[in-house]
Scaffold this motif. Sequence first.
Motif, PDB file in Angstrom:
ATOM      1  N   ALA A  34       0.838  -1.207   0.000  1.00 53.54           N
ATOM      2  CA  ALA A  34       0.000   0.000   0.000  1.00 53.54           C
ATOM      3  C   ALA A  34       0.872   1.255   0.000  1.00 53.54           C
ATOM      4  O   ALA A  34       0.603   2.202  -0.757  1.00 53.54           O
ATOM      5  CB  ALA A  34      -0.938  -0.004   1.206  1.00 53.54           C
ATOM      6  N   GLN A  35       1.908   1.262   0.815  1.00 50.72           N
ATOM      7  CA  GLN A  35       2.804   2.425   0.879  1.00 50.72           C
ATOM      8  C   GLN A  35       3.555   2.614  -0.435  1.00 50.72           C
ATOM      9  O   GLN A  35       3.783   3.742  -0.858  1.00 50.72           O
ATOM     10  CB  GLN A  35       3.795   2.258   2.039  1.00 50.72           C
ATOM     11  N   TYR A  37       2.518   1.693  -3.511  1.00 54.72           N
ATOM     12  CA  TYR A  37       1.561   2.258  -4.472  1.00 54.72           C
ATOM     13  C   TYR A  37       1.345   3.749  -4.181  1.00 54.72           C
ATOM     14  O   TYR A  37       1.293   4.563  -5.105  1.00 54.72           O
ATOM     15  CB  TYR A  37       0.226   1.528  -4.413  1.00 54.72           C
ATOM     16  N   LEU A  38       1.221   4.081  -2.921  1.00 53.23           N
ATOM     17  CA  LEU A  38       1.014   5.482  -2.523  1.00 53.23           C
ATOM     18  C   LEU A  38       2.213   6.335  -2.949  1.00 53.23           C
ATOM     19  O   LEU A  38       2.055   7.413  -3.535  1.00 53.23           O
ATOM     20  CB  LEU A  38       0.794   5.552  -1.010  1.00 53.23           C
ATOM     21  N   ALA A  60      -3.415   1.610  -3.903  1.00 49.55           N
ATOM     22  CA  ALA A  60      -2.915   1.747  -2.527  1.00 49.55           C
ATOM     23  C   ALA A  60      -4.032   1.403  -1.547  1.00 49.55           C
ATOM     24  O   ALA A  60      -3.821   0.682  -0.563  1.00 49.55           O
ATOM     25  CB  ALA A  60      -2.393   3.164  -2.288  1.00 49.55           C
ATOM     26  N   GLU A  63      -4.621  -2.395  -1.501  1.00 50.40           N
ATOM     27  CA  GLU A  63      -3.620  -3.122  -0.712  1.00 50.40           C
ATOM     28  C   GLU A  63      -3.858  -2.931   0.786  1.00 50.40           C
ATOM     29  O   GLU A  63      -3.672  -3.857   1.573  1.00 50.40           O
ATOM     30  CB  GLU A  63      -2.206  -2.673  -1.088  1.00 50.40           C
ATOM     31  N   ARG A  64      -4.298  -1.755   1.168  1.00 51.68           N
ATOM     32  CA  ARG A  64      -4.621  -1.530   2.574  1.00 51.68           C
ATOM     33  C   ARG A  64      -5.802  -2.405   2.989  1.00 51.68           C
ATOM     34  O   ARG A  64      -5.823  -2.955   4.089  1.00 51.68           O
ATOM     35  CB  ARG A  64      -4.941  -0.068   2.846  1.00 51.68           C
TER      36      ARG A  64
END
Length: 192
Positions: A34-35, A37-38, A60, A63-64
């Motif tokens: 997630a991080q 992608y962010l 993101a 994924e979170r």
Amino acid sequence: MVVIPQKAIMNRNRLSQTLLTGLNKQMTQEALAAQTYLSFAVWAADEGYNGIANFLFRHAGEERTHMMKFLQYIIERGAKPVIEAVPKPQSDPENVQDCFERIFQQEVGNTKGVYKLVKMSFEEEDWATWHFMQWFVQEQTEEEALALHLLDKIKVAGGKDAAAEALYTLDRDLAQLPDEVMLAQSKTTRNT
């Protein structure tokens, strides 16, 4: 009031220590995804690729959601999730192709972690965890297929040397691209 000694409280944990450790590790891996992608979305936005950024921001969040599925499952099985620090995401991509190649590699890493948990749960005959992991097997198949689909689009656009017009079109297309691809096993003669 009756006081129950701590030893008399039933152990509610239905996960082996090995599986609990593996599930926690995968939960952290999903948080890192997630991080990443962010981080790549921020890079894309800064480069002026708002369609790509929007696509990456959506992923993101996805994924979170995966991370939260692991967290909730661990709690439901009577165990306690361990929240670990997430390593800093990788450096910014060099270009659009590098961005999606690194995303593909990240998804391959996630798939390996999922497969390891499937194997562990099978070997331990923990059928609840094995069943839980089947959703992730399907999800990772979709994630890898989507990443490969995007790499094919980037290749057609010119790869690392893509012209500005091709990147503009790709950026516009990604703003509208669905987050899922249809897998081969779900295709029929009517549904191609």
